[in-house]
Scaffold this active site. Sequence first.
Site, PDB file in Angstrom:
ATOM      1  N   ASP A 236       5.927   3.371  -5.325  1.00 30.36           N
ATOM      2  CA  ASP A 236       6.525   3.997  -4.824  1.00 30.36           C
ATOM      3  C   ASP A 236       8.359   3.542  -4.327  1.00 30.36           C
ATOM      4  OD1 ASP A 236       7.827   2.243  -2.000  1.00 30.36           O
ATOM      5  OD2 ASP A 236       5.884   2.894  -1.280  1.00 30.36           O
TER       6      ASP A 236
ATOM      7  N   SER B 287      10.263   5.324   0.513  1.00 30.64           N
ATOM      8  CA  SER B 287       9.100   5.270   1.253  1.00 30.64           C
ATOM      9  C   SER B 287       8.889   5.893   2.532  1.00 30.64           C
ATOM     10  CB  SER B 287       8.858   3.961   1.275  1.00 30.64           C
ATOM     11  OG  SER B 287       7.036   3.952   1.114  1.00 30.64           O
TER      12      SER B 287
END
Length: 335
Positions: free
Chosen positions: A163, A48
């Site tokens: 993610d 991320s």
Amino acid sequence: MFNPFKIFKNTKVGLALGSGGAKGVSHIAVLDYCAKKEIHVSMIAGSSIGAVIGSLYAYGALPEFTSFLKSIKSNDLFAYFDPVFPKTGLVQGRRAMELLAKFIPKSVDIEDLKLPVAIVATDFYSGKPVVFTKGNVLDAIRASISIPGIFVPVKYMDTVLIDGGVSNPLPVDVVKKMGAGITIAVNLHPTIKIKRAIAPAISKPHQESTNENSSNDIIEHVDTESLDTTTVVTQTKGWLTQVKKWLGIKIENDKKIHEDTMPNIFEIVAGTIDIMEYMNTTLMITYNKPDVLIEPDLVHIGTLDFTKVDFLLNEGYVACLRVEKDIKRKVLRWI
């Protein structure tokens, strides 16, 4: 003093940069600290925001990106979010990628970076980490930052990616598999603190429960060729207003938010992700302990609180100083 055992040790330094939204600005300070101490980072694995900062560093654009962050205001943030009708996510993500393209050209591949970088995303259907080590940088980053419920997921071959922090918020294992002999990890979730705004009808909050270990199987060395980051954009005023609230942008004539109400959907999503990443990070550190663990104290920083840059950078540097003895003994002694 010369250390004769150096000749028997793998002295390549690998940096694992964890997920955590705006907290990840502190990664910049850690990289700056390493540079000042002449710690040459040989490889980076990031999830991320860790993937964003790691890629910018490896391309050589981190100073320019840092200057940009220091210049933005709260109201500016909304310009980089493009809300869509909430079918698979609230934000398209195209504007965010256009912003990153100002620092890393769209034509750049992971192989073109100045040092090896692994970008971690998550297979939504299998729950396994997907590690990109080649292919387009921005496409891999787009997959890695697909916060569930917020960013529209990314299509990849016959699956969907979200993610990287969902499955592997601190990819110490990945950087070790890349060939690192000395590992430094930056954990953005050393603890959690969820603000409770409990309605009077709720008398007792549910207590935390333990989390059992889950599979750490990884789909490695994949390419970004099959990523599909496009979707149809449909904006609605209502969702614009709600996203503004989530971003913390002041809205004229908005009613005061009462402390005795239940958390809204955006707070629930962000808080749930924080809990999940905290638990998964704890497991990662337990089974893949890094040589040096750096843990900035950023529990009060929100997912999109990118306007507190000076504080974030300072805390990142202070976190390095807190473990400087470990750095001297486990890193500087060997390089």
